[in-house]
Design an enzyme around this catalytic site. Structure first.
Site, short mmCIF file in Angstrom:
data_model
loop_
_atom_site.label_atom_id
_atom_site.label_comp_id
_atom_site.label_asym_id
_atom_site.label_seq_id
_atom_site.Cartn_x
_atom_site.Cartn_y
_atom_site.Cartn_z
CG HIS A 1 -0.25 -0.11 2.39
ND1 HIS A 1 0.41 0.66 2.93
CD2 HIS A 1 -0.62 -1.23 3.50
CE1 HIS A 1 1.04 0.46 4.32
NE2 HIS A 1 0.35 -0.71 4.64
CG HIS B 1 4.38 -1.62 2.17
ND1 HIS B 1 2.96 -1.67 2.04
CD2 HIS B 1 4.85 -2.29 3.23
CE1 HIS B 1 2.66 -2.70 3.07
NE2 HIS B 1 3.82 -2.94 3.73
CB CYS C 1 4.94 -11.23 16.76
SG CYS C 1 3.86 -10.39 15.60
CB CYS D 1 7.20 -8.91 14.14
SG CYS D 1 6.34 -7.67 14.91
CB CYS E 1 2.83 -8.24 18.30
SG CYS E 1 3.66 -7.24 17.62
CG HIS F 1 1.56 -7.69 13.55
ND1 HIS F 1 2.89 -7.32 13.68
CD2 HIS F 1 1.74 -7.46 12.36
CE1 HIS F 1 3.72 -6.93 12.73
NE2 HIS F 1 2.92 -6.96 11.77
CE LYS G 1 -0.20 -0.97 12.19
NZ LYS G 1 -0.22 -2.38 12.29
CE LYS H 1 -5.03 -8.79 4.30
NZ LYS H 1 -4.49 -9.74 3.46
#
Ligand code: MSP
Length: 470
Positions: free
Chosen positions: A22, A25, A132, A135, A150, A153, A300, A303
């Site tokens: 997205h 990145h 995790c 990560c 995490c 995540h 943030k 998805k």
């Protein structure tokens, strides 16, 4: 520091191939691209090597394939080509789009592993602890939230691993790392990130597993001489830089090496990667530049939140250079930034439609009417300090504002004397093409259009560079 080197190697992080990238990145790729283009202008086209790509092994990629009911190979092939198309839509001028599933990388990763092992830095032992998957990283309880999640995540379950692994003797390099970073032999930018990394070292560096047993994870590069283990995805992924650089003569002492990475993976690049290189007997990078995160309207990008925007969606609507310009001027170069389409459109209208676009149109119309033609060579005089592309753009924007002021004060449209008119227009257009020349690393296609308008044959007003958004 980089001025003394003949060549430059610029890299970005390679993106996990679990899902298409997205705009978060993509920001990093555009940032690194601007720097690669800048060095090409300074050091010559062939003295710069620039890689980006996809990180294709590991548990998240394997799971994503399983979810789709296809093989990992099919899955990563698909995502990798989508990522590449996204990156291409932003005119990112990588020399190699790197894939960790490529044959040369497999060999290099195994060779690297072997070298480190021969140096006595890899041993086999039992591991019991937390992981995790988001990560792709081993975690301690202190790194997790109270409900054992995490923080990066929170929708994923933390895994408990109990298995035999190969370990890397990371702890052995604690003193080496501290000195490396304190003395800036490894430069960490911005400065605040250096302090953070030094604080991590103060907490102690422990040995780390660098393989997984194949009965738990098969999607990886086999450990040399042990078919029952695959190399841990981070160990594999970091080596991409050496595979890519070395094969092309850009991992030598004549090369300035800079890695662009996001804040979430700074530790891997500043603390683990240099010790891996030291262990396997390679030179180290010069600089790790750590950028922040893009958030979207206070959220943030993820998805699960459903707010993912692909770079190509923005490009289709606003054009490649408009997206590049916005990212580079307002992106998270030092800290996290919050962006919105509203802000994007405001900047587009103010800086591009009204700014560069309007000035170009005004001067081209006047020059066309005056039948002016010019024989000037624009000069690239840009200096980007500490990779602050945002500040460099601000300065150029300031110069454009001054030029606009000059045009308004000299009112060329009201000058009747032909010689005087040509003189004023020549001064102003020279300024414009020089500003444009220095904008080349940031908005290359637009700069070409500006230069073509003024420097090739009779001047004719072009199509609007950036049509206004109402
Ligand atoms: N595969 C690893 C990197 C291995 S490098 C040897 C990885 N991949 S990633 O896909 O999760 O992230 C790739 C890069 O994108 C990282 O530098 C990360 O910080 C960056 N970003 C991911 N989301 C981002 C934003 N929302 N904003 C800015 N950068 C972001 O980590």
């Amino acid at each position: 520091m980089e001025t003394v080197y003949k060549k430059v190697f610029v890299t970005t992080a390679i993106d996990y191939a679990n899902a298409t990238i997205h705009i978060g990145h993509a920001y990093e790729k555009v940032l690194a691209d601007a720097i690669a283009r800048y060095y090409r202008a300074k050091k010559g086209e062939n003295n710069v090597y620039f890689t980006t790509g996809t990180d294709e092994h590991g548990i998240t990629n394997q799971q994503a394939a399983e979810k789709r009911g296809i093989t990992p190979q099919e899955h990563v092939q698909d995502i990798s080509s989508q990522d590449q198309a996204e990156i291409d839509s932003l005119n990112v001028s990588y020399t190699r789009f790197f894939r960790t599933t490529s044959e040369d990388h497999k060999h290099k990763a195994q060779e690297f592993f072997t070298k480190s092992m021969e140096n006595g830095d890899i041993y086999k032992s039992a591991y019991k602890g937390l992981y995790c998957e988001g990560c792709e990283a081993y975690k301690t309880l202190s790194e997790l939230t109270e409900d054992c999640k995490c923080p990066l995540h929170p929708t994923r379950q933390i895994q408990e691993y109990e298995e035999e692994n190969y370990f890397f003797k990371w702890s052995k390099y604690e003193g080496f790392l501290k000195e490396l970073i304190e003395t800036n032999q490894l430069q960490i930018l911005p400065g605040g990130r250096k302090k953070e990394m030094l604080a991590f070292i103060e907490n102690g560096i422990q040995d780390i597993p660098i393989s997984r047993p194949t009965y738990k994870l098969s999607w990886g590069i086999p450990v040399p001489n042990d078919p029952e283990q695959v190399i841990y995805v981070w160990f594999d992924a970091l080596i991409n830089y050496v595979t890519s650089g070395e094969a092309n003569g850009f991992w030598d002492d004549d090369t300035y090496i800079i890695h662009f990475v996001g804040k979430d993976i700074a530790r891997w690049h500043t603390l683990l990667w240099p010790t891996m290189l030291k262990s396997a007997g390679y030179r180290l990078p010069n600089t790790v530049y750590v950028h922040g995160f893009i958030n979207l309207e206070g959220q943030k990008i993820s998805k699960s939140r459903g707010n993912v925007i692909r770079p190509s969606e923005l490009v289709e609507k606003y054009g490649t250079d408009a997206v590049r310009y916005y990212f580079l001027k307002h992106g998270p170069i030092t800290e996290d930034v919050d962006i919105s389409i509203k802000h994007f459109e405001e900047v587009y209208n103010a800086d591009l439609a009204n700014g560069l676009g309007n000035t170009t149109a005004r001067l081209a119309k006047l020059a066309e009417k005056a039948k002016l033609s010019l024989d000037i060579s624009p000069k690239f005089t840009l200096e980007i300090k500490d990779f602050r592309v945002d500040l460099a753009i601000n300065e150029l924007q300031q110069k454009l504002t001054e030029l606009d002021k000059h045009i308004n004060e000299n009112t060329p449209w009201a000058i009747e004397d032909e010689t005087k008119l040509k003189e004023v227009l020549t001064t102003e257009i020279t300024q414009l093409v020089n500003i444009a020349e220095n904008l080349k690393p940031f908005i290359p296609e637009t700069v070409t259009k500006v230069q073509t308008t003024f420097l090739e044959g009779p001047i004719k007003a072009p199509e609007p560079l950036f049509p206004r958004i109402s």
